[in-house]
Enzyme design. Sequence first.
Site, PDB file in Angstrom:
ATOM      1  N   VAL A 137      88.838 -69.178  28.179  1.00 37.87           N
ATOM      2  CA  VAL A 137      87.686 -70.036  28.465  1.00 37.87           C
ATOM      3  C   VAL A 137      86.533 -69.369  27.722  1.00 37.87           C
ATOM      4  O   VAL A 137      86.049 -68.315  28.119  1.00 37.87           O
ATOM      5  CB  VAL A 137      87.423 -70.152  29.979  1.00 37.87           C
ATOM      6  CG1 VAL A 137      86.137 -70.916  30.255  1.00 37.87           C
ATOM      7  CG2 VAL A 137      88.606 -70.823  30.672  1.00 37.87           C
ATOM      8  N   PRO A 138      86.110 -69.942  26.598  1.00 36.63           N
ATOM      9  CA  PRO A 138      85.297 -69.222  25.607  1.00 36.63           C
ATOM     10  C   PRO A 138      83.816 -69.032  25.966  1.00 36.63           C
ATOM     11  O   PRO A 138      82.927 -69.649  25.388  1.00 36.63           O
ATOM     12  CB  PRO A 138      85.463 -70.074  24.352  1.00 36.63           C
ATOM     13  CG  PRO A 138      85.664 -71.457  24.880  1.00 36.63           C
ATOM     14  CD  PRO A 138      86.466 -71.285  26.139  1.00 36.63           C
ATOM     15  N   CYS A 139      83.547 -68.121  26.870  1.00 33.43           N
ATOM     16  CA  CYS A 139      82.168 -67.846  27.273  1.00 33.43           C
ATOM     17  C   CYS A 139      81.368 -67.149  26.172  1.00 33.43           C
ATOM     18  O   CYS A 139      80.134 -67.179  26.199  1.00 33.43           O
ATOM     19  CB  CYS A 139      82.136 -67.028  28.557  1.00 33.43           C
ATOM     20  SG  CYS A 139      83.131 -65.528  28.523  1.00 33.43           S
ATOM     21  N   HIS A 140      82.044 -66.585  25.191  1.00 32.19           N
ATOM     22  CA  HIS A 140      81.325 -65.929  24.082  1.00 32.19           C
ATOM     23  C   HIS A 140      80.577 -66.943  23.217  1.00 32.19           C
ATOM     24  O   HIS A 140      79.714 -66.561  22.430  1.00 32.19           O
ATOM     25  CB  HIS A 140      82.294 -65.103  23.224  1.00 32.19           C
ATOM     26  CG  HIS A 140      83.380 -65.904  22.577  1.00 32.19           C
ATOM     27  ND1 HIS A 140      84.531 -66.262  23.239  1.00 32.19           N
ATOM     28  CD2 HIS A 140      83.477 -66.429  21.335  1.00 32.19           C
ATOM     29  CE1 HIS A 140      85.307 -66.969  22.431  1.00 32.19           C
ATOM     30  NE2 HIS A 140      84.691 -67.085  21.258  1.00 32.19           N
ATOM     31  N   ARG A 141      80.871 -68.223  23.364  1.00 33.77           N
ATOM     32  CA  ARG A 141      80.228 -69.264  22.558  1.00 33.77           C
ATOM     33  C   ARG A 141      78.905 -69.744  23.152  1.00 33.77           C
ATOM     34  O   ARG A 141      78.350 -70.733  22.704  1.00 33.77           O
ATOM     35  CB  ARG A 141      81.194 -70.435  22.385  1.00 33.77           C
ATOM     36  CG  ARG A 141      82.445 -70.036  21.603  1.00 33.77           C
ATOM     37  CD  ARG A 141      83.436 -71.170  21.489  1.00 33.77           C
ATOM     38  NE  ARG A 141      84.656 -70.696  20.834  1.00 33.77           N
ATOM     39  CZ  ARG A 141      85.856 -71.243  20.985  1.00 33.77           C
ATOM     40  NH1 ARG A 141      85.988 -72.299  21.745  1.00 33.77           N
ATOM     41  NH2 ARG A 141      86.902 -70.734  20.377  1.00 33.77           N
TER      42      ARG A 141
END
Length: 185
Positions: free
Chosen positions: A149-153
């Site tokens: 779940v790409p929270c770095h984006r």
Amino acid sequence: MTQLDTAPARLSPAEPSVAEPPAASAVARLTTASPLGRIVVEGDGSAITRLEIERAGALSTDGLPDAPDDLTRRAVDQLGEYFSGSRHDIDVPVRLTGTPFQRAIWEGLRAIPFGATRSYGELGRDTGRATAGRAVGGAVGANPVPLIVPCHRVLASDQRITGYSAGDGVPTKVWLLDHEGIAHR
């Protein structure tokens, strides 16, 4: 808190379905090397439930044996493809446990495609809480499966990096953004 059984992490956000907790209490676990350091992936047999990136050379599971299953192996294989540049999304089922607000934010994260970003404000507006920036940041930071779940984006509205709770923090986020070709400040 409830458990949320989500579809593969790259599907567009839809109304989540609440799932019964798995009957087995055993945890499947697999540790792998990555450009960010070691990563441990854990699952419950039907979904990935946790992903941790090494921080300062340590994982919370150090000293525990790996006990992989097919799903943790699949997740690790896909992570390897992501790091090699041949895959843009990790599409394994995940089970996310959190408040309704956290789950709404995590669904918003799932909708951010490879190479793109959203701001904390945009995520807040999308969940009906346009002025809840601090709460949005807290939910983003509580994501139990970063990378999948790409929270770095998620960046500030001016493309600044304001923090990252996985791995070694901001340096980990910078590496991920650079890997995806995302401009940042």
